[in-house]
Design a protein around this motif. Structure first.
Motif, PDB file in Angstrom:
ATOM      1  N   GLU A 162       9.644  -1.145   3.201  1.00  0.00           N
ATOM      2  CA  GLU A 162      10.908  -0.591   3.692  1.00  0.00           C
ATOM      3  C   GLU A 162      11.946  -0.385   2.594  1.00  0.00           C
ATOM      4  OE1 GLU A 162      11.563   0.552   7.063  1.00  0.00           O
ATOM      5  OE2 GLU A 162       9.425   0.492   6.660  1.00  0.00           O
ATOM      6  N   TYR A 163      11.486  -0.074   1.376  1.00  0.00           N
ATOM      7  CA  TYR A 163      12.408   0.304   0.313  1.00  0.00           C
ATOM      8  C   TYR A 163      12.823   1.749   0.540  1.00  0.00           C
ATOM      9  CZ  TYR A 163      14.178   1.386  -4.372  1.00  0.00           C
ATOM     10  OH  TYR A 163      14.964   1.781  -5.441  1.00  0.00           O
ATOM     11  N   LYS A 164      14.118   1.956   0.817  1.00  0.00           N
ATOM     12  CA  LYS A 164      14.630   3.295   1.136  1.00  0.00           C
ATOM     13  C   LYS A 164      13.800   3.950   2.244  1.00  0.00           C
ATOM     14  CE  LYS A 164      16.922   4.120  -3.266  1.00  0.00           C
ATOM     15  NZ  LYS A 164      17.152   5.029  -4.405  1.00  0.00           N
ATOM     16  N   ASN A 165      13.427   3.126   3.236  1.00  0.00           N
ATOM     17  CA  ASN A 165      12.666   3.546   4.431  1.00  0.00           C
ATOM     18  C   ASN A 165      11.199   3.866   4.137  1.00  0.00           C
ATOM     19  OD1 ASN A 165      14.854   3.282   6.234  1.00  0.00           O
ATOM     20  ND2 ASN A 165      15.610   5.306   5.648  1.00  0.00           N
ATOM     21  N   ILE A 166      10.739   3.644   2.929  1.00  0.00           N
ATOM     22  CA  ILE A 166       9.323   3.843   2.595  1.00  0.00           C
ATOM     23  C   ILE A 166       8.546   2.631   3.094  1.00  0.00           C
ATOM     24  CG2 ILE A 166       7.660   4.065   0.714  1.00  0.00           C
ATOM     25  CD1 ILE A 166       9.916   5.456  -0.899  1.00  0.00           C
ATOM     26  N   ASP A 167       7.481   2.862   3.848  1.00  0.00           N
ATOM     27  CA  ASP A 167       6.752   1.755   4.456  1.00  0.00           C
ATOM     28  C   ASP A 167       6.230   0.769   3.416  1.00  0.00           C
ATOM     29  OD1 ASP A 167       7.121   2.605   7.094  1.00  0.00           O
ATOM     30  OD2 ASP A 167       5.419   3.971   6.985  1.00  0.00           O
ATOM     31  N   ILE A 168       5.468   1.273   2.447  1.00  0.00           N
ATOM     32  CA  ILE A 168       4.973   0.436   1.346  1.00  0.00           C
ATOM     33  C   ILE A 168       5.154   1.218   0.054  1.00  0.00           C
ATOM     34  CG2 ILE A 168       3.008  -0.803   0.355  1.00  0.00           C
ATOM     35  CD1 ILE A 168       1.774  -0.910   3.146  1.00  0.00           C
ATOM     36  N   LEU A 169       5.753   0.583  -0.952  1.00  0.00           N
ATOM     37  CA  LEU A 169       5.985   1.242  -2.231  1.00  0.00           C
ATOM     38  C   LEU A 169       5.424   0.373  -3.345  1.00  0.00           C
ATOM     39  CD1 LEU A 169       7.235   3.496  -3.952  1.00  0.00           C
ATOM     40  CD2 LEU A 169       9.384   2.193  -3.938  1.00  0.00           C
TER      41      LEU A 169
END
Length: 402
Positions: free
Chosen positions: A94-101
């Protein structure tokens, strides 16, 4: 000698299906205790799947196997991903709404996790641009779904064609994640808690993908289909199956519509059952066509402005009150206050009260139990009646507290 009931039938007939059922009963394991299912919905993309997968991928994860699992993951996708992480790795959810980064040096791997949720407008395009703005030069996009299907044009419409062709990888739970976690399980054989966690997670994947786990089961089904040209008739069966699903879902919508008209008056113009070709709309949804959309039935709520009694389908069917002016409107606040005591209800941005229909059925991933339930007309009527009766309770509550 094999019993007559288990002999391979010579043609697709009732005996064919009886044989398939016998195989299912023989090889399907009985449900066992699963901590993932107890704590979270099996389709919870963020709080179950993304968090568990991210921890396995993280060299600093709680599994204590350093970068072993991450290397296995990258090795499995080596041909399509074509990336090596040589510097320190960070893994976030959930970094900047990214599920997995996953980030390492100038490389960023974005994993968009889609189990049942629909694509948002320019979703993958926006994630790519966010990483580009942060200075990453090598940006890879992984679109993770149950069966490995492509993202919608809506999600990728601003991605350069070169990125779509070279830097976007389709990954499935059914094969890629299942096989990778299976390998992780083998590596964790001496670590009982981690091994059992992986085994239980594999069971969750099997459920959301309707995966056949026994190789013997699969081999016998394959042999059955290759007997007497049975396989050539499968397209007919698939077509009939989709037609039946369309029949059942359209019948539910018609039953809901009849109840709502009876209790609340005329349906609004955008209700699915009063469109020119409602059956085509439902069939498009069943066949997962790109042009398909979620369906709804709604009626204007007496005594309120721009507020409606709503039944809508977003994989599951939910219902309640919809305020077009949103959560800041006085009507939203008024309805939320009056309905706060309804059990098992939710409050969303435009819905001061929303409730899931019972039983909760995921129409994008129907289980054998769901199909058995829906095949009975009385059950479909009961399903529709539950929705209409609960909506009636809500409207009565609003009137009583006026």
């Amino acid at each position: 000698m094999q019993s007559p009931s288990l002999r391979t039938p010579n043609m697709i007939s009732n005996q064919f299906f009886k044989y398939v059922q016998l195989l299912h009963e023989k090889y399907t394991r009985k449900p066992e205790y699963n901590l993932f299912s107890v704590l979270r919905s099996e389709s919870d993309e963020v709080r179950l799947h993304s968090r568990f997968l991210a921890d396995l991928l993280n060299p600093n994860g709680s599994h204590s196997h350093h970068d072993t699992f991450l290397k296995l993951f990258l090795k499995r996708l080596k041909e399509s991903l074509q990336v090596e992480l040589t510097q320190e790795v960070t893994v976030d959810t959930e970094y900047k709404n990214i599920d997995i980064l996953i980030r390492s040096g100038k490389t960023a791997i974005v994993i968009e996790n889609k189990i049942y949720a629909s694509d948002q407008d320019k979703q993958l395009s926006n994630y790519y641009q966010k990483m580009k703005d942060e200075g990453y030069k090598n940006i890879k996009l992984i679109y993770l779904t149950r069966t490995g299907y492509e993202p919608s044009d809506q999600s990728t419409k601003e991605l350069p064609d070169k990125v779509k062709e070279k830097d976007l990888t389709l990954v499935s739970y059914e094969h890629d994640i299942y096989d990778w976690v299976t390998r992780c399980t083998e590596i964790a054989a001496r670590d009982a808690p981690l091994r059992e966690a992986c085994i239980q997670y594999l069971d969750v994947i099997s459920k959301i993908t309707n995966k056949i786990e026994s190789q013997d089961h699969m081999d016998k089904l394959k042999a059955l289909l290759l007997t007497d040209n049975n396989m050539a008739r499968l397209p007919d069966l698939f077509s009939a199956y989709n037609e039946i699903l369309t029949d059942l879902q359209l019948d539910i919508w018609n039953k809901i519509a009849e109840g709502m008209k009876r209790e609340f008056g005329e349906l609004c113009d955008n209700s699915v059952t009063i469109q020119d070709f409602p059956r085509d709309l439902v069939r498009n949804y069943v066949e997962n066509k790109r042009s398909s959309k979620y369906h709804n039935i709604n009626v204007k709520l007496d005594g309120y402005k721009k507020t409606y009694i709503l039944v809508e389908q977003d994989h599951y069917i939910y219902f309640g009150i919809h305020c077009k002016n949103g959560s800041t409107s006085q009507e939203y606040k008024d309805i939320a206050k009056k309905t706060k005591n309804f059990i098992n209800s939710y409050r969303w941005s435009s819905m001061p009260i929303a409730i899931h229909a019972e039983p909760q059925i995921n129409f994008k991933n129907l289980t054998p139990e769901n199909l058995s339930y829906l095949a009975i007309e009385a059950n479909r009527q009961s399903y529709a009646d539950f929705i209409v009766n609960m909506l009636k309770e809500i409207t009565v509550t609003l009137k009583q507290q006026s």
